[in-house]
Design a protein around this motif. Structure first.
Motif, PDB file in Angstrom:
ATOM      1  N   THR A  84       0.831  -1.201   0.000  1.00 32.95           N
ATOM      2  CA  THR A  84       0.000   0.000   0.000  1.00 32.95           C
ATOM      3  C   THR A  84       0.870   1.257   0.000  1.00 32.95           C
ATOM      4  OG1 THR A  84       0.002   0.005   2.417  1.00 32.95           O
ATOM      5  CG2 THR A  84      -1.832  -1.113   1.314  1.00 32.95           C
ATOM      6  N   GLY A  85       2.169   1.080   0.256  1.00 25.14           N
ATOM      7  CA  GLY A  85       2.990   2.241   0.564  1.00 25.14           C
ATOM      8  C   GLY A  85       2.747   2.631   2.014  1.00 25.14           C
ATOM      9  N   ILE A  86       3.381   3.687   2.465  1.00 25.36           N
ATOM     10  CA  ILE A  86       3.222   4.111   3.848  1.00 25.36           C
ATOM     11  C   ILE A  86       1.891   4.849   3.992  1.00 25.36           C
ATOM     12  CG2 ILE A  86       4.249   5.351   5.769  1.00 25.36           C
ATOM     13  CD1 ILE A  86       5.910   3.011   4.608  1.00 25.36           C
ATOM     14  N   LEU A  87       1.015   4.311   4.841  1.00 29.92           N
ATOM     15  CA  LEU A  87      -0.276   4.944   5.106  1.00 29.92           C
ATOM     16  C   LEU A  87      -0.123   5.865   6.310  1.00 29.92           C
ATOM     17  CD1 LEU A  87      -2.549   1.782   4.711  1.00 29.92           C
ATOM     18  CD2 LEU A  87      -2.061   3.532   2.985  1.00 29.92           C
ATOM     19  N   GLN A  88      -0.222   7.161   6.091  1.00 31.84           N
ATOM     20  CA  GLN A  88      -0.023   8.152   7.147  1.00 31.84           C
ATOM     21  C   GLN A  88      -1.375   8.683   7.609  1.00 31.84           C
ATOM     22  OE1 GLN A  88       3.285   9.298   8.139  1.00 31.84           O
ATOM     23  NE2 GLN A  88       2.142  10.108   9.888  1.00 31.84           N
ATOM     24  N   PHE A  89      -1.579   8.746   8.936  1.00 30.97           N
ATOM     25  CA  PHE A  89      -2.849   9.211   9.483  1.00 30.97           C
ATOM     26  C   PHE A  89      -2.635  10.490  10.293  1.00 30.97           C
ATOM     27  CE2 PHE A  89      -3.122   4.695   8.741  1.00 30.97           C
ATOM     28  CZ  PHE A  89      -4.358   4.547   8.139  1.00 30.97           C
ATOM     29  N   TYR A  90      -3.730  11.232  10.462  1.00 31.69           N
ATOM     30  CA  TYR A  90      -3.617  12.529  11.140  1.00 31.69           C
ATOM     31  C   TYR A  90      -3.406  12.371  12.640  1.00 31.69           C
ATOM     32  CZ  TYR A  90      -5.093  14.791   6.837  1.00 31.69           C
ATOM     33  OH  TYR A  90      -5.152  15.248   5.536  1.00 31.69           O
ATOM     34  N   THR A  91      -4.037  11.360  13.246  1.00 29.99           N
ATOM     35  CA  THR A  91      -3.948  11.204  14.694  1.00 29.99           C
ATOM     36  C   THR A  91      -3.556   9.775  15.049  1.00 29.99           C
ATOM     37  OG1 THR A  91      -6.251  10.507  14.999  1.00 29.99           O
ATOM     38  CG2 THR A  91      -5.800  12.890  14.980  1.00 29.99           C
ATOM     39  N   ALA A  92      -3.075   9.623  16.277  1.00 30.42           N
ATOM     40  CA  ALA A  92      -2.702   8.296  16.771  1.00 30.42           C
ATOM     41  C   ALA A  92      -3.923   7.385  16.870  1.00 30.42           C
ATOM     42  CB  ALA A  92      -2.033   8.421  18.136  1.00 30.42           C
ATOM     43  N   GLN A  93      -5.064   7.963  17.247  1.00 34.15           N
ATOM     44  CA  GLN A  93      -6.285   7.162  17.394  1.00 34.15           C
ATOM     45  C   GLN A  93      -6.740   6.608  16.052  1.00 34.15           C
ATOM     46  OE1 GLN A  93      -7.709   6.347  20.442  1.00 34.15           O
ATOM     47  NE2 GLN A  93      -8.680   4.853  19.074  1.00 34.15           N
ATOM     48  N   GLU A  94      -6.678   7.448  15.010  1.00 36.56           N
ATOM     49  CA  GLU A  94      -7.052   6.995  13.668  1.00 36.56           C
ATOM     50  C   GLU A  94      -6.163   5.838  13.220  1.00 36.56           C
ATOM     51  OE1 GLU A  94      -8.846  10.124  10.586  1.00 36.56           O
ATOM     52  OE2 GLU A  94      -6.884  10.694  11.341  1.00 36.56           O
ATOM     53  N   SER A  95      -4.870   6.002  13.392  1.00 37.43           N
ATOM     54  CA  SER A  95      -3.952   4.952  12.944  1.00 37.43           C
ATOM     55  C   SER A  95      -4.140   3.674  13.748  1.00 37.43           C
ATOM     56  CB  SER A  95      -2.501   5.434  13.016  1.00 37.43           C
ATOM     57  OG  SER A  95      -2.236   6.070  14.241  1.00 37.43           O
TER      58      SER A  95
END
Length: 300
Positions: A57-68
């Motif tokens: 998928t490549g690196i999936l970056q999220f806005y918050t720790a909870q989302e990730s």
């Protein structure tokens, strides 16, 4: 809103809203990586998913720790469910004594490497009497004989390494609370276990999530217990005081040494009488038993 019949564009094609896949990554036998390549550093609020065929998928970056953490848990759960389905399908073709107990991806620390390249992906499986280590998952019956390593479950020792916790939201979001916070790791990765396979040799593994560590511990306990029950006893040819004898370890009764020709029992001890043991790493084993009558220690 739908166009009115009198509208001049009423007969033109209507646009439909639908999903268009930029990338599709099958989750069956897929794996997750939260670490920066070749390091012990966790990515912040990010991870990567790799399919069985290597598509990423490549690196999936999220806005918050909870989302990730939420996405990590959801994807991990889907992978686990699909792995369970694969196990059920494999077990339909296996005898009751050769069932798959558990399997999944781990990271194995490479021996003799420097800190720049510590781990490599491995696929582990507990099946029947054996513990398997693969470089790629077994997808057919023939693949089971192509494992890199195969060990008898009666001859391995599983050990969890105490959990290391840092001030990192990833670790706090993970779901394993059964290990006390302590330092007992050979590097800075949490969720590690090792499997000793004889002669002091160990394989050292790391998993991505705490709940995965709990499942591996329970699965090893179950697989080893079942194999001990099935095996009952193991007998080895040995020499004792210059004579060729048979040495039996009976998992219900204890230790017995008898003459290979006459079958006469020379000595027998229960597990509770074993007070110590040692070996030279090659051919000699020393066992210390307590005589129930004299309370003295006998060396065999």
């Amino acid at each position: 809103a739908p166009s009115s019949p009198s509208s001049p564009i009423a007969n033109e094609p209507k646009y439909e809203k639908r999903w268009l896949d930029t990338l599709s990554v099958p989750l069956s036998m897929a794996r997750i990586s939260r670490y920066k390549a070749g390091t012990d550093k966790l990515r912040s609020n990010a991870f990567e998913v790799l399919a069985l065929d290597g598509v990423s998928t490549g690196i999936l970056q999220f806005y918050t720790a909870q989302e990730s953490a939420d996405w990590l848990r959801a994807i991990s759960t889907n992978i686990s469910d699909l792995t369970l389905q694969n196990m059920k399908m494999a077990n339909k073709c296996c005898s009751p004594s050769d069932q798959v107990i558990h399997m999944g991806w781990v990271n194995e620390r490479l021996e003799g490497t420097d800190s720049s390249q510590l781990y490599k992906f491995r696929f582990l499986a507990l099946k029947g009497s054996s513990f398997y280590i693969f470089s790629t998952p077994p997808v057919s019956t023939l693949d089971w004989v192509r494992a890199e390593k195969i060990y008898n479950l009666c001859e391995v020792l599983f050990k969890i390494h105490k959990l290391w916790l840092a001030d990192d939201c990833w670790l706090q979001a993970n779901m394993y609370l059964g290990i006390h916070q302590d330092f007992d790791l050979e590097d800075q990765r949490p969720y590690c276990f090792s499997v000793m396979v004889g002669h002091g040799k160990s394989h050292y593994f790391n998993v991505e999530l705490g709940n995965e560590l709990a499942v591996w511990e329970k699965s090893f306990q179950r697989a080893i217990f079942l194999e001990v029950q099935r095996t009952g006893s193991k007998t080895y040819v040995c020499s004792w005081q210059g004579d060729t004898l048979c040495f039996t370890v009976d998992f219900a009764l204890g230790f017995t040494c008898f003459d290979s020709k006459t079958k006469n029992v020379l000595w027998r001890f229960k597990f509770s009488q074993l007070k110590g043991s040692s070996d030279d790493g090659k051919t000699k084993v020393k066992l210390l038993f307590q005589n129930l009558d004299t309370k003295q220690i006998e060396t065999k």
